[in-house]
Motif scaffolding. Structure first.
Motif, mmCIF file in Angstrom:
data_model
loop_
_atom_site.group_PDB
_atom_site.id
_atom_site.type_symbol
_atom_site.label_atom_id
_atom_site.label_comp_id
_atom_site.label_asym_id
_atom_site.label_seq_id
_atom_site.Cartn_x
_atom_site.Cartn_y
_atom_site.Cartn_z
ATOM 1 N N THR A 12 -1.311 5.895 3.801
ATOM 2 C CA THR A 12 -1.754 4.686 3.138
ATOM 3 C C THR A 12 -3.284 4.672 3.135
ATOM 4 O OG1 THR A 12 0.122 3.733 4.258
ATOM 5 C CG2 THR A 12 -1.349 2.211 3.116
ATOM 6 N N LYS A 32 4.620 3.754 9.966
ATOM 7 C CA LYS A 32 4.683 2.361 9.497
ATOM 8 C C LYS A 32 5.178 2.281 8.057
ATOM 9 C CE LYS A 32 0.264 1.842 10.334
ATOM 10 N NZ LYS A 32 0.034 3.192 10.899
ATOM 11 N N THR A 33 4.576 3.100 7.214
ATOM 12 C CA THR A 33 4.958 3.046 5.802
ATOM 13 C C THR A 33 6.425 3.424 5.623
ATOM 14 O OG1 THR A 33 2.692 3.588 5.192
ATOM 15 C CG2 THR A 33 4.365 3.903 3.497
ATOM 16 N N CYS A 52 3.334 -0.600 16.033
ATOM 17 C CA CYS A 52 4.166 0.605 15.996
ATOM 18 C C CYS A 52 3.553 1.742 16.799
ATOM 19 C CB CYS A 52 4.353 1.060 14.562
ATOM 20 S SG CYS A 52 5.086 -0.200 13.514
ATOM 21 N N ASP A 88 1.260 -3.560 5.210
ATOM 22 C CA ASP A 88 1.333 -2.242 5.838
ATOM 23 C C ASP A 88 -0.089 -1.699 5.840
ATOM 24 O OD1 ASP A 88 1.903 0.347 6.628
ATOM 25 O OD2 ASP A 88 2.681 0.962 4.678
ATOM 26 N N THR A 89 -0.669 -1.582 7.013
ATOM 27 C CA THR A 89 -2.096 -1.222 7.081
ATOM 28 C C THR A 89 -2.283 0.265 7.312
ATOM 29 O OG1 THR A 89 -2.205 -1.591 9.446
ATOM 30 C CG2 THR A 89 -2.648 -3.485 8.032
ATOM 31 N N LEU A 143 2.022 -4.885 9.938
ATOM 32 C CA LEU A 143 2.308 -3.701 10.750
ATOM 33 C C LEU A 143 1.002 -3.074 11.190
ATOM 34 C CD1 LEU A 143 4.890 -3.677 8.609
ATOM 35 C CD2 LEU A 143 5.300 -1.542 9.815
ATOM 36 N N VAL A 192 8.642 0.451 6.559
ATOM 37 C CA VAL A 192 8.704 -0.568 5.520
ATOM 38 C C VAL A 192 9.507 -0.063 4.330
ATOM 39 C CG1 VAL A 192 7.346 -2.000 3.943
ATOM 40 C CG2 VAL A 192 6.470 -1.485 6.201
#
Ligand SMILES: Nc1nc2c(ncn2[C@@H]2O[C@H](COP(=O)(O)OP(=O)(O)O)[C@@H](O)[C@H]2O)c(=O)[nH]1
Ligand SMILES: [Mg+2]
Lengths: 240, 781
Positions: A37, A18-19, A87, A63-64, A10, A22
C-alpha cells in the motif's frame, strides 16, 4: 434502513498482511500478489454480526501503509476511529510485534481524551497458516492457555504476546487471510461489543432526518445534538 | 560488437553535439585511476555541500563545446578509436559507443546524416504556401533522392551484421527477438526459444548468481555516495556489492579533478555506462543494447539537435524523479545529513522497488517482465505492457491521451469544474453531520476528537468540498488521460505527471478488485511533485469507478473502469476529496443517462485503428506527437503484431524501431525563404547535414508564410531494416515545428510514393481530429 458507519484503522509494520486481511474481509478472496500500500486505502463494507443480523454496521476501514515515511499521516487515520487493529506477523513475531507495541503506545499517547472515549484496540496476529502449528482457536489464546509443545521458540514468542495482551487488557486474535480463518470471528466480535444504543441512536437520527425532510425544518434532537457537537469540537480542538 | 569492427569505416557517427571537453589526465592513464583502491581517493568534501557545482559543470561544458567544436569533429581521429576497453572521458566514450553502434550493430542509420549534406543541394524548395499536393510531390522527390544516392547507407542490413558476428541467417520464417539484431547475442543463442532468450537476457532477476546477473542486457543501480546499495534492477546484494565501491571510486576520482567535472559516460567493452551524481545519491545505468547507446535526439528541434543527454542519463533522470516524488528532496537531504552512512532503504518500500523495476523495464523495453517466482506462478510472468511509458520517455515526456469526441471531453471537463465547486451543506441540514454528533456522544464510540477536518462538519463549512483541490484528472482503463482540471496559475509538468500515472497504473489491480458498491477502495497517496513544489507533498485521492449506462445496470457487465485522481494540497482533506469524487461519479454515471451511454460507447473503442479510422493499411504502426501540447497518440499495437509473433516480441521490435528512428539525425527539408540568410553552404552545420541554424531559419520565415497545414522546418528520416524472415521494415519520420510523425511499414507492400502519401494522410487525419486526440488546456479554474 442503512447501517451506521463504524470507523476502524489497521496499523502495523509494512508487509505484515494488513491489506490481505482487509481484502479477505471485504471480498472473501486472497490475492497473493497484492502490492504494497502507498499512503493509505479507505474501504467500506457492510457487515452484521453472525449471531444477530440486526446488529449491522458499515465498516469504514483505513488500511495504512505502515512505513516510516508516512508516519505524519497516521493521526488522521486514527482520529475518529472507534477501533484500531494492531497487526503483527506470526511468521516473524519478535520483530513485528515490537512494532505493534510501538503503535499501542502511540495510540495511548495521542489519545488524550478521557478513558471512556479511548480508541479500542485489538492485537491481530496475521499469516496464521505459517505458524508451525495450525492456528489455535482464539478462545484458548485469549485465555492464555496455549499449551502446544511443538516448535517451542514460536510458542514462547506467542506466549510473550499473550502475556503482553493480557496485562494490557487487549484482546488478541489469530488470523490467516490466506485460509480465511479467524477473520469473520474478529469482525463479529467487534460488532458484538458495540452497545445496542449505537443502533437506537442511529435509527432515531434517521427518523429525525425523514421528519426534517418532510417538514423542511429542523428542531428537537438535531439542534440539541448539534449544539452539543459544537461544544465537543471546541473542547477537543487541541488534539488536531 | 568488437571494437575492430569499428575500424571499417571512417564515416563519422554524429556525435558532435555531445562532445565535451576532454580531460588530458584521464585520457593518459584511465585504467590506473579506476583501479585505485577504494577509499584512497574518496572525496569527502560533499558532506557540507551536497548540491555543488557537480551538476552544473556539464551544462557550461556543453555549451562551450557546442560553440567551439566544429561538426566536422565527428570524424573520429584514428588514435582515439584505438583505445578500447578503457575508461575515457566523455568525449571519447561517446565517440566510441556511437561509433560502435552505427557500424556493427544496427548499421548505418547515422550515415543518413552524412547523406543529407548531399541531398540538401537537391532539396526542392518548399514554399510555405505550397498546397498539400506540392508538399507530397516535394517530399517524394526528396525521399527518392535520398534513397537513390546511396541506398545501402540507409539500411541496417541483417546480412552485414550477421556476417560480422559469424552467424548465418536462419532460413526459418519464424520471427524472433533476434531479428534485426536488436540485441547482442551469442551464436549458441539461436537455439534458444523466445522465452528462454527473454528470461536469460531481459527479465528482471534478483538472483544470487553472478552469471545470471552478467547476462542481462541492462543494469541500473542507485546507491548512496558512501557506496551503500539502495536499488539494483538485477542481482542480489551479494552480487552487486562489489560494484558499489568501484562506482564510488570512479565518481570521486572525477570529482577530484580540478573542474569537479562530473563523469558522464564510460564505454567499457560492449557496455555503455552512464553515471549520474545527485549527491547524496548516485545513479548508474549500464546497457549492452545498441539502440540505447545512441545519443538522444530531439528529432524535430529547430535548435539543430543541440542536446546534451544520452538516453541512459534521461532514464536516470526519470528514476531520480521517481525517488524525489516518493520521498522528496528535503527528506533525502535530512536523512543523510551528518550521516553519510544512512541506509535509504529504510524509508523506501518494497513497492518502490517494484515501481522502479517496472519503470526501468518499460522505458528500456516497453514491457515489464519479471522472472517467475515459481513454475506455477503464471500471473507474474504475464508481461506488463508499457509501450506508452516507453514512447513518452522517448518523446520528451509527452503525454498520451484518450481519443474522445470534443463534446464528451468538454463535458468531462465541466463535470470536474462543477464537482469542485459543490458547496458543503450547512451542518444543521445535514444528516450525516448530525449523526456524527450522535456517535460522538456515546462514550464507547466517541473517538479521540470530534471531527475537525473530516467530513461535512468541518469548521470551514461555508466553503466547497473542492477548496483544497488543485488538479483533477480522469484516466481511462489504460491510464491515459481523458480530461484534466488545473488552477489558472499552476501547471503540472509532464515529468511529474508521468510518475503519478505510473504509480496509479501499478496499483490498479487494487482499486479495481471489487465491482460492487461494497468494498470500494479509495487510495490516499502523499506524493511530491518535484517540478511543482520540490519541498512539499501533495495528496492524491485515487478512486476507480465503472462507467455503466442504465441499460447495462441490470446485467452483470462491470462497466468500463475510469479512474478519478484528485490532487489536494491538504493532507487532511481526504473526506472532502471523497465527496468531490462522489459528485464526479454521480455526474458521470447518473445525472444524464444519455451522456453516460455516449461516454460508455466512446470508451469502448479508444484505440486508433489505421485500418478502420484512416484507411491506409500499408502503414503498420504510427506515432503522432503534437509539439505544441507535448502529447502523442499511437495506433493500435495489435494491428502491428497481428498474426506475427507474440506481443512481447512485437513490442521489443517497436521499441527498437522507434528508438533508432527517433535518435537518428534527420535530414532537413530546406525552405528557400531561409536558405539565403542561413547560408547553409558556408556553415559547418549544413555540410554536416544539420538542420539550418534554427534561428535564422525561423527568423527569415517570420510569421508570414505559415499556412501549410503541416508546418515549417520539416525534416525526414528513412531507415530500412532487413529482417531475417524476409520482412523488411521501413521506419519513416517526418516532422515539422508542429508535429513529429513516426511510422513503420513493410517494404514489400509499400512504395515510397505511397509511404509519403499515406504518411501525409495520417498527419492530416491527426490534424483534423486534434480536438479528439489531444487535450488543450483542460478545465481551468
Ligand atoms: N501465507 C500467508 N501470507 C500472507 C497472509 N497475509 C498476507 N500474506 C502475504 O504477506 C505479504 C504482505 O501482505 P500485505 O497484505 O501486502 O501486507 P501489508 O503491507 O501489511 O498490507 C504478501 O505477500 C501477502 O501475500 C496470510 O494470511 N498467509
Ligand atoms: Mg498494505
Amino acid at each position: 434502513m442503512g447501517a451506521p458507519p463504524f470507523k476502524l484503522v489497521l496499523l502495523g509494520d509494512s508487509s505484515v498482511g494488513k491489506t490481505s486481511l482487509v481484502h479477505r474481509f471485504t471480498t472473501e478472496e486472497f490475492d497473493p500478489y497484492t502490492s504494497n500500500t502507498i499512503g493509505a486505502a479507505f474501504i467500506t463494507k457492510e457487515y452484521h454480526s453472525s449471531t444477530n443480523p440486526d446488529k449491522k454496521v458499515k465498516f469504514e476501514i483505513w488500511d495504512t501503509a505502515g512505513q516510516e515515511r508516512y508516519r505524519s499521516l497516521t493521526p488522521m487515520y486514527y482520529r475518529n476511529a472507534k477501533m484500531a487493529l494492531i497487526c503483527y506477523d506470526l511468521s516473524n513475531i519478535p520483530e513485528s510485534f515490537e512494532k505493534s507495541k510501538f503503535w499501542i503506545d502511540q495510540l495511548r499517547i495521542n489519545d488524550t481524551s478521557s478513558d471512556s472515549s479511548e480508541i479500542k484496540i485489538r492485537v491481530v496476529g496475521t499469516k496464521g497458516d505459517l505458524l508451525p502449528n495450525k492456528p489455535t482457536p482464539r478462545e484458548s489464546l485469549e485465555a492464555g492457555t496455549e499449551t502446544s509443545t511443538e516448535e517451542d521458540a514460536t510458542n514462547e514468542e506467542l506466549d510473550a504476546v499473550n502475556t503482553y495482551c493480557l496485562e494490557s487488557n487487549i484482546p488478541h486474535f489469530i488470523t490467516s487471510a490466506k485460509l480465511g480463518q479467524g477473520i469473520s470471528e474478529l469482525f463479529t466480535s467487534i460488532i458484538d461489543e458495540i452497545d445496542e444504543s449505537f443502533w437506537d441512536l442511529y435509527n432515531q437520527n434517521q427518523l429525525e432526518q425523514e421528519r426534517i425532510a418532510k417538514n423542511g425544518q429542523s428542531f428537537g434532537t438535531i439542534d440539541f445534538l448539534n449544539a452539543r457537537f459544537k461544544k465537543t469540537e471546541t473542547s477537543k480542538s487541541c488534539c488536531s | 560488437m568488437e571494437p575492430e569492427n569499428r575500424e571499417s569505416s571512417s564515416d563519422s557517427p554524429s556525435h558532435d553535439n555531445e562532445v565535451e571537453i576532454s580531460k588530458e589526465n584521464t585520457k593518459s592513464s584511465p585504467v590506473s585511476k579506476v583501479l585505485l583502491p577504494e577509499g584512497k581517493k574518496r572525496n569527502p568534501s560533499y558532506v557540507g555541500d551536497p548540491t555543488t557545482a557537480v551538476d552544473m559543470g556539464n551544462v557550461s561544458t556543453m555549451s562551450m563545446a557546442s560553440n567551439n567544436v566544429s561538426p566536422k569533429m565527428n570524424v573520429i581521429p584514428a588514435q582515439k578509436r584505438n583505445i578500447p576497453r578503457s575508461i575515457r572521458s566523455d568525449q571519447d566514450s561517446d565517440v566510441a559507443s556511437e561509433f560502435q553502434l552505427s557500424h556493427s550493430q544496427n548499421g548505418d542509420d547515422d550515415i543518413v546524416n552524412n547523406e543529407s549534406s548531399n541531398v540538401e543541394e537537391n532539396v526542392e524548395e518548399n514554399d510555405g504556401d505550397d498546397a498539400d499536393e506540392d508538399d507530397e510531390e516535394d517530399l517524394h522527390n526528396i525521399l527518392n533522392d535520398l534513397i537513390r544516392h546511396e541506398p545501402q547507407a540507409l539500411y541496417t542490413t541483417a546480412s552485414q551484421s550477421l556476417a560480422a558476428q559469424n552467424v548465418a541467417p536462419t532460413s526459418s520464417n519464424a520471427s524472433t527477438i533476434l531479428d534485426y539484431n536488436i540485441f547482442p547475442y551469442n551464436e549458441s543463442d539461436s537455439e534458444l526459444s523466445e522465452n528462454s532468450l527473454i528470461s536469460k537476457y531481459i527479465s528482471v532477476s534478483k538472483n544470487d548468481s553472478n552469471s545470471v546477473f552478467h547476462s542481462k542486457y541492462k543494469q541500473v543501480f542507485v546507491l548512496s555516495s558512501a557506496g551503500k546499495p539502495i536499488y539494483s534492477l538485477n542481482g542480489s546484494d551479494g552480487v552487486i556489492m562489489g560494484y558499489m565501491g568501484l562506482i564510488t571510486t570512479i565518481v570521486s576520482t572525477f570529482e577530484e579533478t580540478k573542474d569537479h567535472e562530473e563523469i558522464k559516460s564510460i564505454t567499457y567493452d560492449d557496455c555503455k555506462i552512464v553515471i549520474m551524481n545527485r549527491s547524496p545519491l548516485i545513479l548508474v545505468a549500464i546497457t549492452k543494447i545498441g539502440y540505447e547507446k545512441m545519443q538522444l535526439r530531439k528529432a524535430a528541434d529547430v535548435e539543430a539537435d543541440i542536446d546534451d543527454q544520452s538516453i541512459l542519463s534521461r532514464q536516470l533522470d526519470t528514476l531520480y524523479n521517481y525517488l524525489l516524488s516518493m520521498i522528496s528532496k528535503p527528506m533525502i537531504t535530512k536523512n543523510f545529513h551528518n550521516r553519510m552512512n544512512y541506509d535509504l532503504r529504510k524509508i523506501l518500500t518494497p513497492l518502490d522497488f517494484q515501481n522502479l523495476d517496472s519503470i526501468v523495464m518499460k522505458i528500456t523495453y516497453g514491457i515489464s517482465i519479471k522472472e517467475p517466482i515459481s513454475t506455477e506462478d503464471t500471473r507474474n510472468t504475464a508481461p506488463d505492457i508499457g509501450f506508452g511509458v516507453f514512447a513518452s520517455e522517448l518523446l520528451d515526456s509527452a503525454l498520451e491521451c484518450v481519443k474522445l469526441t470534443n463534446t464528451t471531453r468538454t463535458k468531462l471537463n465541466s463535470i470536474l469544474l462543477s464537482s469542485k465547486k459543490v458547496k458543503i451543506p450547512k451542518p444543521a441540514e445535514d444528516g450525516p453531520s448530525a449523526y456524527q454528533t450522535i456517535t460522538d456522544s456515546i462514550p464507547f464510540l466517541k473517538a479521540s476528537a470530534a471531527s475537525d477536518i473530516n467530513g461535512p462538519t468541518s469548521p470551514s463549512a461555508t466553503g466547497s468540498y473542492g477548496d483544497d483541490l488543485l488538479f483533477a484528472i480522469l484516466l481511462d482503463a489504460n491510464c491515459k488521460i481523458m480530461s484534466a482540471m488545473k488552477p489558472k496559475h499552476h501547471n503540472l509538468k509532464n515529468e511529474d505527471l508521468k510518475i503519478l500515472l505510473t504509480l496509479i497504473s501499478n496499483q490498479q489491480h487494487l482499486t479495481r478488485h471489487t465491482k460492487s458498491e461494497e468494498g470500494i477502495l479509495d487510495l490516499w497517496i502523499p506524493i511530491c511533485m518535484p517540478h511543482f513544489n520540490c519541498n512539499g507533498f501533495l495528496y492524491a485521492f485515487v478512486k476507480t469507478i465503472f462507467v455503466k449506462p442504465e441499460d447495462l445496470r441490470k446485467t452483470s457487465s462491470p462497466g468500463i473502469p475510469t479512474t478519478i485522481v484528485l490532487l489536494s494540497s491538504s493532507k487532511n482533506s481526504f473526506f472532502h476529496m471523497q465527496e468531490v469524487s462522489k459528485q464526479i461519479e454521480f455526474r458521470i454515471n447518473q445525472k444524464m443517462p444519455s451522456f453516460t451511454s455516449t461516454l460508455y460507447q466512446e470508451l469502448s473503442t479508444t484505440t486508433i485503428s489505421i485500418f478502420r479510422d484512416i484507411h491506409v493499411p500499408q502503414i503498420k504502426h504510427f506515432i503522432y506527437k503534437s509539439r505544441s501540447s507535448n502529447q502523442f497518440v499511437s495506433s493500435d499495437i495489435e494491428e502491428f503484431s497481428r498474426g506475427n509473433g507474440t506481443t512481447t516480441m512485437n513490442i521489443l521490435k517497436l521499441v527498437y524501431f522507434y528508438s533508432t528512428l527517433h535518435n537518428t539525425r534527420a535530414t532537413p527539408i530546406r525552405n528557400t525563404d531561409s536558405s539565403s540568410s542561413s547560408g547553409g553552404s558556408t556553415g559547418n552545420g549544413a555540410s554536416n547535414g544539420n538542420l539550418l541554424p534554427a534561428k535564422s531559419a525561423s527568423e527569415s520565415n517570420g510569421s508570414s508564410s505559415n499556412s501549410t497545414s503541416t508546418g515549417r522546418n520539416k525534416k525526414l528520416t528513412y531507415i530500412k531494416n532487413f529482417g531475417r524472415n524476409g520482412e523488411n521494415i521501413i521506419c519513416f519520420m517526418l516532422c515539422s515545428d508542429k508535429y513529429e510523425f513516426y511510422c513503420l511499414c513493410d517494404d514489400r507492400t509499400i512504395t515510397t510514393q505511397f509511404l509519403i502519401n499515406h504518411s501525409l494522410k495520417i498527419i492530416k487525419w491527426c490534424e483534423k481530429n486534434r480536438k479528439r486526440l489531444f487535450i488543450d488546456a483542460g478545465a481551468v479554474f
